[in-house]
Design a protein around this motif. Sequence first.
Motif, PDB file in Angstrom:
ATOM      1  N   UNK A 156      11.786   5.516  -1.084  1.00 47.31           N
ATOM      2  CA  UNK A 156      12.687   4.396  -1.402  1.00 47.31           C
ATOM      3  C   UNK A 156      12.550   3.226  -0.415  1.00 47.31           C
ATOM      4  N   UNK A 157      11.324   2.950  -0.043  1.00 45.67           N
ATOM      5  CA  UNK A 157      11.060   1.792   0.803  1.00 45.67           C
ATOM      6  C   UNK A 157      11.143   0.527  -0.039  1.00 45.67           C
ATOM      7  N   UNK A 158      11.549  -0.557   0.619  1.00 43.99           N
ATOM      8  CA  UNK A 158      11.725  -1.813  -0.114  1.00 43.99           C
ATOM      9  C   UNK A 158      11.044  -2.959   0.620  1.00 43.99           C
ATOM     10  N   UNK A 159      11.010  -4.106  -0.012  1.00 48.48           N
ATOM     11  CA  UNK A 159      10.376  -5.293   0.561  1.00 48.48           C
ATOM     12  C   UNK A 159      10.995  -5.615   1.924  1.00 48.48           C
ATOM     13  N   UNK A 160      10.146  -5.852   2.893  1.00 48.96           N
ATOM     14  CA  UNK A 160      10.612  -6.156   4.251  1.00 48.96           C
ATOM     15  C   UNK A 160      10.587  -4.962   5.180  1.00 48.96           C
ATOM     16  N   UNK A 161      10.526  -3.751   4.613  1.00 48.13           N
ATOM     17  CA  UNK A 161      10.443  -2.548   5.456  1.00 48.13           C
ATOM     18  C   UNK A 161       9.065  -2.471   6.118  1.00 48.13           C
ATOM     19  N   UNK A 162       9.057  -1.895   7.322  1.00 44.76           N
ATOM     20  CA  UNK A 162       7.797  -1.756   8.056  1.00 44.76           C
ATOM     21  C   UNK A 162       7.233  -0.341   7.907  1.00 44.76           C
ATOM     22  N   UNK A 163       5.913  -0.259   7.870  1.00 44.35           N
ATOM     23  CA  UNK A 163       5.211   1.012   7.734  1.00 44.35           C
ATOM     24  C   UNK A 163       4.121   1.100   8.795  1.00 44.35           C
ATOM     25  N   UNK A 164       3.811   2.339   9.202  1.00 46.16           N
ATOM     26  CA  UNK A 164       2.682   2.596  10.088  1.00 46.16           C
ATOM     27  C   UNK A 164       1.553   3.178   9.251  1.00 46.16           C
ATOM     28  N   UNK A 165       0.391   2.570   9.320  1.00 47.48           N
ATOM     29  CA  UNK A 165      -0.734   2.949   8.472  1.00 47.48           C
ATOM     30  C   UNK A 165      -1.958   3.234   9.329  1.00 47.48           C
ATOM     31  N   UNK A 166      -2.671   4.294   8.995  1.00 46.98           N
ATOM     32  CA  UNK A 166      -3.957   4.557   9.634  1.00 46.98           C
ATOM     33  C   UNK A 166      -5.062   4.483   8.592  1.00 46.98           C
ATOM     34  N   UNK A 167      -6.239   4.070   9.038  1.00 54.80           N
ATOM     35  CA  UNK A 167      -7.403   4.069   8.145  1.00 54.80           C
ATOM     36  C   UNK A 167      -8.266   5.318   8.346  1.00 54.80           C
ATOM     37  N   UNK A 168      -7.795   6.239   9.200  1.00 56.05           N
ATOM     38  CA  UNK A 168      -8.542   7.466   9.453  1.00 56.05           C
ATOM     39  C   UNK A 168      -9.715   7.274  10.389  1.00 56.05           C
ATOM     40  N   UNK A 169      -9.877   6.060  10.926  1.00 58.46           N
ATOM     41  CA  UNK A 169     -10.991   5.751  11.826  1.00 58.46           C
ATOM     42  C   UNK A 169     -10.494   5.406  13.234  1.00 58.46           C
ATOM     43  N   UNK A 170      -9.251   5.797  13.528  1.00 54.71           N
ATOM     44  CA  UNK A 170      -8.712   5.592  14.864  1.00 54.71           C
ATOM     45  C   UNK A 170      -7.769   4.419  15.007  1.00 54.71           C
ATOM     46  N   UNK A 171      -7.598   3.628  13.952  1.00 62.51           N
ATOM     47  CA  UNK A 171      -6.720   2.463  14.044  1.00 62.51           C
ATOM     48  C   UNK A 171      -5.344   2.765  13.444  1.00 62.51           C
ATOM     49  N   UNK A 172      -4.317   2.207  14.088  1.00 61.31           N
ATOM     50  CA  UNK A 172      -2.943   2.333  13.597  1.00 61.31           C
ATOM     51  C   UNK A 172      -2.396   0.924  13.388  1.00 61.31           C
ATOM     52  N   UNK A 173      -2.011   0.646  12.158  1.00 53.06           N
ATOM     53  CA  UNK A 173      -1.540  -0.687  11.786  1.00 53.06           C
ATOM     54  C   UNK A 173      -0.024  -0.675  11.554  1.00 53.06           C
ATOM     55  N   UNK A 174       0.660  -1.651  12.128  1.00 55.45           N
ATOM     56  CA  UNK A 174       2.057  -1.885  11.787  1.00 55.45           C
ATOM     57  C   UNK A 174       2.063  -2.926  10.683  1.00 55.45           C
ATOM     58  N   UNK A 175       2.696  -2.614   9.566  1.00 57.07           N
ATOM     59  CA  UNK A 175       2.669  -3.519   8.420  1.00 57.07           C
ATOM     60  C   UNK A 175       4.064  -3.712   7.856  1.00 57.07           C
ATOM     61  N   UNK A 176       4.182  -4.696   6.993  1.00 55.80           N
ATOM     62  CA  UNK A 176       5.445  -4.999   6.323  1.00 55.80           C
ATOM     63  C   UNK A 176       5.212  -5.031   4.816  1.00 55.80           C
ATOM     64  N   UNK A 177       6.097  -4.398   4.066  1.00 57.33           N
ATOM     65  CA  UNK A 177       5.983  -4.402   2.612  1.00 57.33           C
ATOM     66  C   UNK A 177       6.316  -5.791   2.074  1.00 57.33           C
ATOM     67  N   UNK A 178       5.407  -6.345   1.266  1.00 55.12           N
ATOM     68  CA  UNK A 178       5.648  -7.647   0.644  1.00 55.12           C
ATOM     69  C   UNK A 178       5.977  -7.523  -0.838  1.00 55.12           C
ATOM     70  N   UNK A 179       5.653  -6.362  -1.418  1.00 51.64           N
ATOM     71  CA  UNK A 179       5.972  -6.129  -2.825  1.00 51.64           C
ATOM     72  C   UNK A 179       6.178  -4.656  -3.072  1.00 51.64           C
ATOM     73  N   UNK A 180       7.419  -4.252  -3.353  1.00 52.48           N
ATOM     74  CA  UNK A 180       7.749  -2.824  -3.511  1.00 52.48           C
ATOM     75  C   UNK A 180       7.590  -2.396  -4.968  1.00 52.48           C
ATOM     76  N   UNK A 181       6.374  -2.441  -5.450  1.00 51.81           N
ATOM     77  CA  UNK A 181       6.066  -2.041  -6.821  1.00 51.81           C
ATOM     78  C   UNK A 181       5.538  -0.598  -6.787  1.00 51.81           C
ATOM     79  N   UNK A 182       6.179   0.331  -7.527  1.00 57.45           N
ATOM     80  CA  UNK A 182       5.742   1.732  -7.484  1.00 57.45           C
ATOM     81  C   UNK A 182       4.330   1.963  -8.036  1.00 57.45           C
ATOM     82  N   UNK A 183       3.794   0.978  -8.771  1.00 62.14           N
ATOM     83  CA  UNK A 183       2.435   1.095  -9.291  1.00 62.14           C
ATOM     84  C   UNK A 183       1.409   0.426  -8.377  1.00 62.14           C
ATOM     85  N   UNK A 184       1.872  -0.569  -7.613  1.00 63.52           N
ATOM     86  CA  UNK A 184       0.974  -1.285  -6.708  1.00 63.52           C
ATOM     87  C   UNK A 184       1.794  -1.915  -5.589  1.00 63.52           C
ATOM     88  N   UNK A 185       2.097  -1.110  -4.586  1.00 63.69           N
ATOM     89  CA  UNK A 185       2.865  -1.581  -3.436  1.00 63.69           C
ATOM     90  C   UNK A 185       1.940  -2.435  -2.553  1.00 63.69           C
TER      91      UNK A 185
END
Length: 235
Positions: A31-60
């Motif tokens: 139940x994340x929504x627009x403006x919420x922050x997420x921590x994302x990894x690409x599996x190659x050692x990088x950790x990204x702090x990101x912000x949701x700009x579109x909370x679409x369940x088909x294409x967030x």
Amino acid sequence: MNYFYHPTLDNSVSQFSFSPEESRHIVKVLRKKEGDQLLITNGKGFLYTSEITGADPKKCTGRVLNFKKTIPPRFELHLAVAPTKRLERFQWFLEKATEIGVTEITPLLCERSERDKFSLDRLQRVMQEAMKQSLRTYLPRLNPLTPYTEFVKGKLPDLRFIAHCEEDEKMELKRRVAPDKDIVILIGPEGDFNKTEIHTAYESGFLPVSLGKSRLRTETAAIYACVTVNLINGT
């Protein structure tokens, strides 16, 4: 804290979208929504702090706020393991090895192997979920099923070990492992390696190792080896 996985994210990307599966999990389940922050990894050692700009369940969609690089392990651990007859046991091994710390896994096709087919995509998803759950940023490499002889005669690190059940002079794995050195360990099928396979490994520079006095299942032996190497390396 949750980690999310986006394999194509890199430092040149500022705007991105998640896969349909990850999008549904983020929006519908968490139940994340627009403006919420997420921590994302690409599996190659990088950790990204990101912000949701579109909370679409088909294409967030989201945008990267900042990122950091995780220090890579000082050594590489490559486990070459014959898949078990019951696939869920092999999946359990992949999950736990990813959580504990492994660099690369090669499923081995041996003479006594009881499984020679599986979905690589399905196994990779198990490892991706384990990486996220354990808050790791490096996704282990999972290779296709490889014939035994082809593997042992390939290009491998100097520290090469084979764990088998034949009566032979063996040293405990923990006494063979050297800290900060790349290592590969062979774990056989439920019926063990045959004598020809053992001899082939010896000819290719593999040394026999003991994983203790008990007879272990394939997946248990592989986890034992994984834990031992990580303990010796202080990880």
